[in-house]
Each structure stands twice: as C-alpha cells, then as structure tokens.
Motif scaffolding. Sequence first.
Motif, short mmCIF file in Angstrom:
data_model
loop_
_atom_site.label_atom_id
_atom_site.label_comp_id
_atom_site.label_asym_id
_atom_site.label_seq_id
_atom_site.Cartn_x
_atom_site.Cartn_y
_atom_site.Cartn_z
N ARG A 39 44.80 40.18 33.20
CA ARG A 39 44.91 40.39 34.64
C ARG A 39 44.60 41.84 34.93
NH1 ARG A 39 47.73 37.88 38.92
NH2 ARG A 39 48.30 39.34 40.58
N ALA A 40 43.78 42.06 35.98
CA ALA A 40 43.37 43.44 36.28
C ALA A 40 43.01 43.54 37.75
CB ALA A 40 42.20 43.85 35.41
N GLU A 41 42.95 44.79 38.25
CA GLU A 41 42.55 45.08 39.62
C GLU A 41 41.34 46.00 39.59
OE1 GLU A 41 45.79 46.74 41.74
OE2 GLU A 41 46.93 44.85 41.86
N ILE A 90 40.65 45.88 47.30
CA ILE A 90 41.27 45.76 45.98
C ILE A 90 41.15 44.31 45.55
CG2 ILE A 90 43.34 46.10 44.61
CD1 ILE A 90 42.10 48.67 45.62
N THR A 118 41.99 41.53 42.84
CA THR A 118 42.88 41.16 41.74
C THR A 118 42.23 40.00 40.99
OG1 THR A 118 44.81 41.87 43.01
CG2 THR A 118 45.20 40.42 41.14
N ASP A 155 42.25 37.41 37.77
CA ASP A 155 42.99 36.72 36.71
C ASP A 155 41.97 35.92 35.91
OD1 ASP A 155 45.64 37.52 37.39
OD2 ASP A 155 45.59 36.14 39.09
N GLU A 183 36.21 38.01 50.74
CA GLU A 183 36.60 37.20 49.57
C GLU A 183 35.81 35.90 49.53
OE1 GLU A 183 40.60 34.90 47.91
OE2 GLU A 183 40.81 36.59 49.29
N LEU A 191 39.55 35.23 41.62
CA LEU A 191 39.51 36.55 42.25
C LEU A 191 40.18 36.48 43.61
CD1 LEU A 191 36.65 39.09 42.23
CD2 LEU A 191 37.54 38.38 44.45
N GLN A 192 40.99 37.50 43.90
CA GLN A 192 41.67 37.60 45.20
C GLN A 192 41.40 38.98 45.76
OE1 GLN A 192 45.88 37.12 45.03
NE2 GLN A 192 46.16 37.29 47.27
N ARG A 240 41.90 41.88 48.70
CA ARG A 240 42.83 42.38 49.72
C ARG A 240 42.44 43.80 50.11
NH1 ARG A 240 46.62 45.76 47.27
NH2 ARG A 240 46.74 45.59 45.00
N ASP A 255 42.96 47.93 51.03
CA ASP A 255 43.57 48.99 50.24
C ASP A 255 45.00 49.24 50.73
OD1 ASP A 255 43.03 50.05 52.67
OD2 ASP A 255 42.11 51.89 51.95
N GLN A 256 45.71 50.05 49.97
CA GLN A 256 47.14 50.23 50.24
C GLN A 256 47.37 50.91 51.58
OE1 GLN A 256 49.35 48.87 48.31
NE2 GLN A 256 51.05 49.53 49.66
#
Length: 427
Positions: free
Chosen positions: A89-91, A104, A106, A108, A155, A180-181, A183, A185-186
């Motif tokens: 799992r990575a971003e 971003i 994500t 899996d 997406e 892939l998901q 979203r 940025d923070q």
Amino acid sequence: MADLRRPPDWQQPADRHTSLIDPVITVRQLSRFGFARKSLTRIDHALVFSTSKGAYETYLPPLRPGRGEVAARRYTAVYEVDMGVHPHRAEIPLPSDNDAFEFIATVDLSWQVIDPAAFVQGGHRDVPALLLGELQLATRSLTRQFPIHDSAGAEAQVLRGLADRPPPGAAVGLKVIWTLQLRRDQQDIEHQRRLQSINHTSTEQIRTEQLGMAYDIELDRRTRQQDAFQVARALEYGRRDQELVLQRQEWQQEQDRVRARHEAELRELDAEKIAFYQRYLEEGGVVAWAMHLASNKQDSHLVLNSMREDQLRLIQAKMELARELLAGDNAEDYELESPKRLALDAMHEIFNQHLPGIPGPQPPSPSPSAGTRLTKADPPEADPPQMNPTEETDSTFPGWRPPPGYGTSPSTPPPQRDGDGREDRTP
C-alpha cells in the motif's frame, strides 16, 4: 542444486511472512563440477539457471534439476525466486490543473512473480517502486485535466485510462492486482473541512431557528391550551363552589328551620310548663306542695313541717291583725264593723281548732233590726267546736288537720260573708 559449501553471492533473510520488495532470495555461482542438493531449496521457490551463452532456464516448483543435468548443461549461476503473493500500500502525488495543488492517489496492490526468468532477466530489485512508477507515469497526464476540487472526475478518468493499457509489471513477469483512490491534497481537505464545518454550523443555526420557530409555535399552542384548561378548570371549580355554597345555604336554612321548629316546640313546652305551674301556684301553696310531694315522696316529712310552720305563721298573723283591729280607735265604729266581724270569725275558728280555709259552722249573725252593735266588751258567743265529717287527723302528727281546700276542689274556695250574711267579694 549447487553445493552450499561456498557462500552465496546474494541472500535475503526472508521467510513466508516477510514483506519483500525483491523476490530474488539467493544468487549463487556454480562451479563446473558442482552438484545440487534438493533438500536445501524451498518447495515454493522457483530456480532460474543461467548458461554461459546468457540464456535462462526456469524450474518451477516442485521441479528440481539433477546433478548430472546441471553438469551436462554447464549452468553458471542459479537464482532462487519467491513466487508468493505480496501486498503493498502506498500514496503517490498526482498533479492537477494547477501546479500549486496535487491529488493524492492511494494505491493498494498485490504482486506475484509468474515468470521468474523474465524477472531475473529484467534485473529489477524494487518491485513496488517499479509498479508505482508505471502507474504514476500513466496517470499524470490524465489528472492534469481536472481542478483540485474535482477529485471524483479525475479518479474516474484515471481508472478508464488504465483500463485501456496493459497491466503494470507485465513486461517483467509480474502479475499485479491493483486499485486506486484519488483524493485532494491535505490543505484542500482541511479547507473543505473548514467550509463544511461552516456549512454545518450555518445549517445547524438555520435548522435551530426553524425548529425554534416551530418550537415557539408549539409552545405557544401548548401554553394557550394550558390556559384554556386552567380557565375551564377555574369555571368548573367556580360552578362546583357555587353549587356547594347553595347546598350549604340550603342545609343551613334547613337547620335554621329545624332549630326554629325545635325552639318553638320548646317555647310551647315552656309555656305549658308555665301555665301548669302558674295554675297550681295560683291555687295555693297546698297544691304546690302536693305536686312536689307527688314527684318526691321522700320529702313528706319536710312538706308536713313546712305546711305546719306556714299555718302557724298564718294563725299568728291573724291573731295580731285581730288584736290590732279590736284595740284600735282610729276609725268609726261603722267602718270597723265588717273587719271586726272577720277578726271575730278568725278568733272563733282558732278557738274551735279549725284550720284556716276549712269551712266550719257559721256563727249566728245579729239581726239588723235588734239594734245591737258589737263592741269590744261584748264578744260573740263561741259555738261549741264541731268536727267536719271530711276532716281526718294524722296519727303521726297529733292535732294536725287538713289544709284549706284539702278534699275539695281547689278552684272553688268557701265564700266569705259579711255581717249582713251576704258574700264578701272584696279581695
């Protein structure tokens, strides 16, 4: 397999639960006269042998070459490759239409070596970096078409674009399953959270005001209903109280009527008692004593003594009156004729032992024609004492005679007569 008396050129301390980024576990150089040991190779690992001509031959588990076969083909090296499934799992950052903001992603994924020879020939040492690099390379151009706030559209476009391309890692003998998901940025997430918080607060306030108005309306309705109930309760209480007051007044009036009737009956009874006692008291003391003796028989001795004392006092009073009349010279003789006659009669009764009030023999009255006059020196002759046949003596008290009216009707006393023989009606 090669003899393990020589150390391997490359070896990972890995087991079945170790997270790997390189599926090649060991790399060994083979001598010309080396031999293989089957028991020293894991059953789920593949063996990739390299030849002197640069070719690779693969022995998938559980196949293993024999010592003669290894010597005949003159293998120069052997690679032990793990063929298990490894998750990761990575971003990864993906650009938006504005370089100041990035999506971003994500990711899996799970990867597995299905072609060990191709993987060994590719020479890769970091499988996750290889796969993430391919995904990032394929998706960067797709996400640049969307603003940072449209992460859902970006997406969807990424998923459609990757579906038309070969799966990542296929060129190096890997089987990859990925998702892939995308979203924001923070910073944008925090900004959207603040906006959402403001919207929520505003919505809560609006909702509070709306519900507050509904609450106020309902509270006003309930208050009005309570007021109506209180007014109805007060009216009903007033009506009941008025009925109670009327009933109490009726009851009081009934009590007053009963009391008045009772008082009237008491007054009638008192009047009857007054009339009764008045009649008997008017008829004389003897009748009153007789009535007292009828209800109190134990007082007979007291009654007799009282009557005797009364009679004695009466006799003494008469004697004193007669003495004063006979000895007085303050009036004319004709004025004292009648009183003297009465005094002589009283003395005559006393001498004959007659009690006052009991009729006895009348003395002869002088004839008016004889011209005689009673004087102090000529008292009338006293008749011999006679006994009335109705008189009875008391054996207990010698000499006692019945009082006046005893044995006769108390309402008809004997008439008194004057010197002419006529009834004296003077009170």
